[in-house]
Every structure is written in structure tokens, then in C-alpha cells.
Design a protein around this motif. Structure first.
Motif, PDB file in Angstrom:
ATOM      1  N   VAL A 101       0.808   2.560   8.432  1.00  0.00           N
ATOM      2  CA  VAL A 101       0.498   1.509   7.445  1.00  0.00           C
ATOM      3  C   VAL A 101      -0.594   1.960   6.478  1.00  0.00           C
ATOM      4  CG1 VAL A 101       1.108  -0.298   9.102  1.00  0.00           C
ATOM      5  CG2 VAL A 101      -1.297   0.323   8.836  1.00  0.00           C
ATOM      6  N   LEU A 102      -0.509   1.447   5.268  1.00  0.00           N
ATOM      7  CA  LEU A 102      -1.580   1.662   4.292  1.00  0.00           C
ATOM      8  C   LEU A 102      -2.856   0.992   4.817  1.00  0.00           C
ATOM      9  CD1 LEU A 102      -1.636   2.769   1.254  1.00  0.00           C
ATOM     10  CD2 LEU A 102      -1.749   0.367   0.607  1.00  0.00           C
ATOM     11  N   ILE A 103      -3.980   1.649   4.624  1.00  0.00           N
ATOM     12  CA  ILE A 103      -5.260   1.043   5.029  1.00  0.00           C
ATOM     13  C   ILE A 103      -5.570  -0.071   4.024  1.00  0.00           C
ATOM     14  CG2 ILE A 103      -7.730   1.471   5.335  1.00  0.00           C
ATOM     15  CD1 ILE A 103      -6.897   4.468   5.881  1.00  0.00           C
ATOM     16  N   PRO A 104      -5.823  -1.293   4.503  1.00  0.00           N
ATOM     17  CA  PRO A 104      -6.092  -2.382   3.550  1.00  0.00           C
ATOM     18  C   PRO A 104      -7.275  -2.039   2.642  1.00  0.00           C
ATOM     19  CG  PRO A 104      -5.855  -3.249   5.783  1.00  0.00           C
ATOM     20  CD  PRO A 104      -5.878  -1.755   5.902  1.00  0.00           C
ATOM     21  N   ARG A 105      -7.108  -2.322   1.340  1.00  0.00           N
ATOM     22  CA  ARG A 105      -8.140  -2.011   0.338  1.00  0.00           C
ATOM     23  C   ARG A 105      -8.888  -3.279  -0.048  1.00  0.00           C
ATOM     24  NH1 ARG A 105      -5.587   2.499   1.224  1.00  0.00           N
ATOM     25  NH2 ARG A 105      -4.985   3.882  -0.479  1.00  0.00           N
ATOM     26  N   PRO A 106     -10.163  -3.128  -0.402  1.00  0.00           N
ATOM     27  CA  PRO A 106     -10.913  -4.325  -0.821  1.00  0.00           C
ATOM     28  C   PRO A 106     -10.250  -5.041  -1.997  1.00  0.00           C
ATOM     29  CG  PRO A 106     -12.346  -2.360  -0.814  1.00  0.00           C
ATOM     30  CD  PRO A 106     -10.970  -1.904  -0.396  1.00  0.00           C
ATOM     31  N   GLU A 107      -9.678  -4.291  -2.946  1.00  0.00           N
ATOM     32  CA  GLU A 107      -9.107  -4.959  -4.129  1.00  0.00           C
ATOM     33  C   GLU A 107      -7.930  -5.866  -3.757  1.00  0.00           C
ATOM     34  OE1 GLU A 107      -9.401  -1.635  -3.825  1.00  0.00           O
ATOM     35  OE2 GLU A 107      -7.628  -0.559  -4.544  1.00  0.00           O
ATOM     36  N   THR A 108      -7.311  -5.591  -2.611  1.00  0.00           N
ATOM     37  CA  THR A 108      -6.175  -6.417  -2.196  1.00  0.00           C
ATOM     38  C   THR A 108      -6.623  -7.812  -1.759  1.00  0.00           C
ATOM     39  OG1 THR A 108      -4.947  -4.422  -1.684  1.00  0.00           O
ATOM     40  CG2 THR A 108      -4.137  -6.425  -0.661  1.00  0.00           C
ATOM     41  N   SER A 199       3.142  -9.805  -2.673  1.00  0.00           N
ATOM     42  CA  SER A 199       3.342  -8.435  -2.201  1.00  0.00           C
ATOM     43  C   SER A 199       2.376  -7.451  -2.839  1.00  0.00           C
ATOM     44  CB  SER A 199       4.784  -7.986  -2.500  1.00  0.00           C
ATOM     45  OG  SER A 199       5.017  -6.681  -2.000  1.00  0.00           O
ATOM     46  N   ASN A 200       2.006  -6.444  -2.063  1.00  0.00           N
ATOM     47  CA  ASN A 200       1.284  -5.288  -2.581  1.00  0.00           C
ATOM     48  C   ASN A 200       2.233  -4.102  -2.461  1.00  0.00           C
ATOM     49  OD1 ASN A 200      -0.435  -3.196  -3.236  1.00  0.00           O
ATOM     50  ND2 ASN A 200      -1.553  -3.257  -1.290  1.00  0.00           N
ATOM     51  N   PRO A 201       3.104  -3.925  -3.463  1.00  0.00           N
ATOM     52  CA  PRO A 201       4.119  -2.878  -3.357  1.00  0.00           C
ATOM     53  C   PRO A 201       3.521  -1.516  -3.713  1.00  0.00           C
ATOM     54  CG  PRO A 201       4.307  -3.953  -5.477  1.00  0.00           C
ATOM     55  CD  PRO A 201       3.169  -4.627  -4.746  1.00  0.00           C
ATOM     56  N   PRO A 202       4.245  -0.418  -3.450  1.00  0.00           N
ATOM     57  CA  PRO A 202       3.767   0.879  -3.938  1.00  0.00           C
ATOM     58  C   PRO A 202       3.784   0.874  -5.468  1.00  0.00           C
ATOM     59  CG  PRO A 202       6.011   1.052  -3.081  1.00  0.00           C
ATOM     60  CD  PRO A 202       5.539  -0.324  -2.770  1.00  0.00           C
ATOM     61  N   TYR A 203       2.688   1.323  -6.089  1.00  0.00           N
ATOM     62  CA  TYR A 203       2.697   1.313  -7.555  1.00  0.00           C
ATOM     63  C   TYR A 203       2.049   2.545  -8.193  1.00  0.00           C
ATOM     64  CZ  TYR A 203      -1.951  -0.871  -6.828  1.00  0.00           C
ATOM     65  OH  TYR A 203      -3.227  -1.151  -6.431  1.00  0.00           O
ATOM     66  N   ILE A 204       1.863   3.615  -7.408  1.00  0.00           N
ATOM     67  CA  ILE A 204       1.294   4.845  -7.973  1.00  0.00           C
ATOM     68  C   ILE A 204       2.417   5.633  -8.675  1.00  0.00           C
ATOM     69  CG2 ILE A 204       0.061   6.994  -7.426  1.00  0.00           C
ATOM     70  CD1 ILE A 204      -1.669   4.797  -6.496  1.00  0.00           C
ATOM     71  N   ARG A 205       2.110   6.142  -9.877  1.00  0.00           N
ATOM     72  CA  ARG A 205       3.076   6.994 -10.567  1.00  0.00           C
ATOM     73  C   ARG A 205       3.317   8.255  -9.743  1.00  0.00           C
ATOM     74  NH1 ARG A 205      -0.393   5.831 -14.113  1.00  0.00           N
ATOM     75  NH2 ARG A 205       0.200   4.141 -15.499  1.00  0.00           N
ATOM     76  N   GLU A 215      -7.524  12.220   1.583  1.00  0.00           N
ATOM     77  CA  GLU A 215      -7.449  11.153   2.590  1.00  0.00           C
ATOM     78  C   GLU A 215      -6.190  10.310   2.363  1.00  0.00           C
ATOM     79  OE1 GLU A 215     -10.222  12.109   1.203  1.00  0.00           O
ATOM     80  OE2 GLU A 215     -11.848  12.040   2.668  1.00  0.00           O
ATOM     81  N   ILE A 216      -5.875  10.088   1.084  1.00  0.00           N
ATOM     82  CA  ILE A 216      -4.713   9.257   0.755  1.00  0.00           C
ATOM     83  C   ILE A 216      -3.440  10.100   0.774  1.00  0.00           C
ATOM     84  CG2 ILE A 216      -3.693   7.715  -0.971  1.00  0.00           C
ATOM     85  CD1 ILE A 216      -6.518   7.179  -2.035  1.00  0.00           C
ATOM     86  N   SER A 217      -3.445  11.196  -0.006  1.00  0.00           N
ATOM     87  CA  SER A 217      -2.181  11.928  -0.195  1.00  0.00           C
ATOM     88  C   SER A 217      -1.711  12.601   1.095  1.00  0.00           C
ATOM     89  CB  SER A 217      -2.311  12.958  -1.315  1.00  0.00           C
ATOM     90  OG  SER A 217      -3.285  13.913  -0.995  1.00  0.00           O
ATOM     91  N   GLN A 223       5.523   6.096   1.362  1.00  0.00           N
ATOM     92  CA  GLN A 223       6.392   5.000   0.920  1.00  0.00           C
ATOM     93  C   GLN A 223       5.619   3.723   0.571  1.00  0.00           C
ATOM     94  OE1 GLN A 223       9.179   4.495   4.144  1.00  0.00           O
ATOM     95  NE2 GLN A 223       7.948   2.900   5.083  1.00  0.00           N
ATOM     96  N   ALA A 224       4.348   3.673   0.974  1.00  0.00           N
ATOM     97  CA  ALA A 224       3.522   2.510   0.608  1.00  0.00           C
ATOM     98  C   ALA A 224       2.802   2.728  -0.712  1.00  0.00           C
ATOM     99  CB  ALA A 224       2.509   2.233   1.721  1.00  0.00           C
ATOM    100  N   LEU A 225       2.894   3.937  -1.268  1.00  0.00           N
ATOM    101  CA  LEU A 225       2.115   4.290  -2.456  1.00  0.00           C
ATOM    102  C   LEU A 225       2.960   4.710  -3.647  1.00  0.00           C
ATOM    103  CD1 LEU A 225      -0.455   6.457  -0.496  1.00  0.00           C
ATOM    104  CD2 LEU A 225      -1.047   4.380  -1.749  1.00  0.00           C
ATOM    105  N   ASP A 226       3.997   5.501  -3.381  1.00  0.00           N
ATOM    106  CA  ASP A 226       4.777   6.148  -4.443  1.00  0.00           C
ATOM    107  C   ASP A 226       5.703   5.120  -5.100  1.00  0.00           C
ATOM    108  OD1 ASP A 226       6.551   7.578  -5.976  1.00  0.00           O
ATOM    109  OD2 ASP A 226       6.901   9.135  -4.476  1.00  0.00           O
TER     110      ASP A 226
END
Ligand code: GLN
Length: 295
Positions: A101-108, A199-205, A215-217, A223-226
Motif C-alpha cells: 500500500v501507498l504510505i498515507p500522505r499528510p496532503e491526503t 479517491s486518491n488515484p495514481p496521478y504521477i506522470r 524511497e518512493i520509486s 500501481q498506486a502512483l503511475d
């Protein structure tokens, strides 16, 4: 961990170990070196971080030191602290996380706030969260709205297992149901039952994926980012398909990238199914959440 002036008979104290680690992390460009050292030492010793303070001058036993060292090595390899400890705080709650799972971010948290702002406190509301990941968003909403019924889906069964644990841990499993689905696939309903889709979908270009922090890549689920070539594959799909599931006046709330507002407004307009979109800002002042109402 080596130290030249220390004789073998003099063991590491907690404070000594923390200072050494903080400077080691610092020299390797690791974020928040001292805080990370404290979190990892507390984890190795199965203590709360606050407990370290009263034990600063206590010596570390060899087995404790070994456990701590192995955590330091993982962090130096850039594994995120949250995956090492298996925990991340979000909405002042502690969530279990794993590499599934994606680590929850403060902005979320802005997405949660936006949802709470549109959801009645006393009426029974039905919410769907596609791509729930750790379940942090659904659980946070469920904690704040005792009359809601949330359906949380993800295509990853491993993620759903983590999300379910979080709903149990935070005692909202009676109002959050989990099911496996790839966005809106495998879900057919005629009666448009949802008051909100969140939803917080993947939205990175895609081209930006490799430039992300290691740490992220290297550790977080791709699939949670791309989000595909322009980052908006999932966002586009959610905007186009959500009206089929939203009640009249139902609301779609999506986390988006700070620079995606104009493109997302265009997608909303071209769908023709919504009233005028709003783009809400996160605590950092960046555009972060799309809010649109079905019309
Ligand atoms: N905000 C996240 C990041 O910066 C991206 C989250 C997402 O794609 N949903 O890594």
C-alpha cells in the motif's frame, strides 16, 4: 556501527547510539535523521518513542543493538521508515502499512476534510472509495461519520487485507466493507446508490516516476502512483464513470497533482455530467482536491 575511541567493554547507551545514527543518516542524506533514529530505536526495543527519553543513559544489550543495526541498514538502503516499522500516522490515527500500500500522505488529509465537509453528520450516507490502499481515507471518514456506510475497493488483495486490518483496529469494520475491483470494473448498479465517490488515484506522470525519491520509486507500489503518460489515466476514468454510480447531486472528490487543476477542469467539462468543478487546496496551499457535483 563502529567507534574508534570506545573500548569494547563500554557498551552503547541509547543516547550515544541515537547521536551516532543521526549523524550517520545525516551524512547519507536521509530526511529527519534524529527523528528517524528515535523511531527505529524505539521499534527495535519495542518501546514507545517517548520511553526512550527516560532511558537515555541505559546501555543497549548486544541483541538489541543487532536488531537496531539491521533497521539502520534498511533505512540506509532507502526503505521508508513506515515500511520498516509497519506503521504510519494519518488523521491522528496509527495505520498499519506494508509495501502493498501507498504510505498515507499528510496532503491526503485534505481529501478527508473535503469529504467530511459534504457529508451529513446525521443522515445515513453511502460512500465509495475506489483504490483504497491502506484504507486510511475510508477509516478516517468512518471514524468521523457514524451513520455512513463505506464501500472500499482495490484491485490488490494484499492491500485489501491491510485496509481491513486498519478498519478493525479503528473499530469501523461495521460500516466499512471491502471488495476487490479494478476501479469501477466488476461493479454494476442501476440505482446509483452513492452520495460520494472519494479517491486518491495514481496521478504521477509516467516520465516523472524515475525522478521520484528512491524511497518512493523503489519501495512504494507503482500501481498506486503511475498515472500513465499524462498522469491522468485513472483520474479521467473516475471522472467519466463516477456519474453512473452517484445519486442525483452526488459528489466526486479526487486527490490530484498540484499542477493538474486546469487539465482536470477540462476533463470535467467535456464529460458534461457535472456542475462547475472546484479545486480545493491542501494545508501547504497547493491545489490538491477536485470537488464536483453530479447534475
Ligand atoms: N502525492 C503522492 C506523491 O507525491 C502521489 C500520490 C498519488 O499518485 N496518488 O508521491
Amino acid at each position: 556501527m563502529t567507534r574508534s575511541r570506545q573500548t569494547p567493554e563500554k557498551p552503547w547507551t541509547m543516547l550515544g547510539a541515537l547521536k551516532w545514527t543521526a549523524s550517520y543518516f545525516h551524512s547519507h542524506g536521509i530526511d529527519s535523521p534524529r527523528a528517524s533514529a528515535e523511531i527505529l530505536l524505539a521499534h527495535a526495543l519495542e518501546l514507545q518513542r517517548i520511553d526512550l527519553y527516560v532511558r537515555y543513559d541505559q546501555p543497549l544489550q548486544p541483541a538489541e543493538l543487532d536488531r537496531y543495526k539491521s533497521l539502520i541498514r534498511r533505512r540506509i538502503e532507502r526503505e521508508p521508515v513506515a515500511y520498516i516499522t509497519g506503521e504510519k500516522e494519518f488523521w491522528s490515527l496509527s495505520f498499519r502499512v506494508s509495501p502493498a500500500v501507498l504510505i498515507p500522505r499528510p496532503e491526503t488529509e485534505s481529501l478527508v476534510e473535503a469529504a467530511l465537509a459534504v457529508l451529513s453528520e446525521n443522515e445515513p450516507v453511502r460512500i465509495w472509495e475506489p483504490g483504497t490502499g491502506s484504507g486510511a481515507v475510508s477509516v478516517a471518514i468512518a471514524r468521523e461519520r457514524s451513520h455512513c456506510r463505506i464501500f472500499s475497493s482495490d484491485r490488490s488483495l494484499e492491500a485489501l487485507a491491510v485496509a481491513r486490518q486498519n478498519a478493525v483496529r479503528h473499530e469501523v469494520i461495521d460500516r466499512v466493507g471491502f471488495f476487490a475491483a479494478d476501479w469501477f470494473e466488476a461493479f454494476c448498479c442501476r440505482e446509483r446508490p452513492f452520495d460520494a465517490v472519494v479517491s486518491n488515484p495514481p496521478y504521477i506522470r509516467r516520465a516523472d516516476m524515475e525522478g521520484l525519491a528512491p524511497e518512493i520509486s523503489r519501495f512504494e507500489p507503482r500501481q498506486a502512483l503511475d498515472g500513465g503518460p499524462d498522469g491522468l489515466d485513472a483520474v479521467r476514468r473516475l471522472i467519466r464513470e463516477a456519474p453512473r454510480y452517484l445519486s442525483p447531486e452526488g459528489v466526486l472528490l479526487l486527490e490530484i497533482g498540484y499542477d493538474q487543476g486546469p487539465a482536470v477542469r477540462d476533463i470535467v467539462k467535456s464529460s458534461g455530467e457535472y456542475a462547475a468543478p472546484e479545486i480545493l487546496k491542501d494545508y501547504g496551499g497547493n491545489p490538491r482536491v477536485l470537488k464536483v457535483r453530479r447534475r
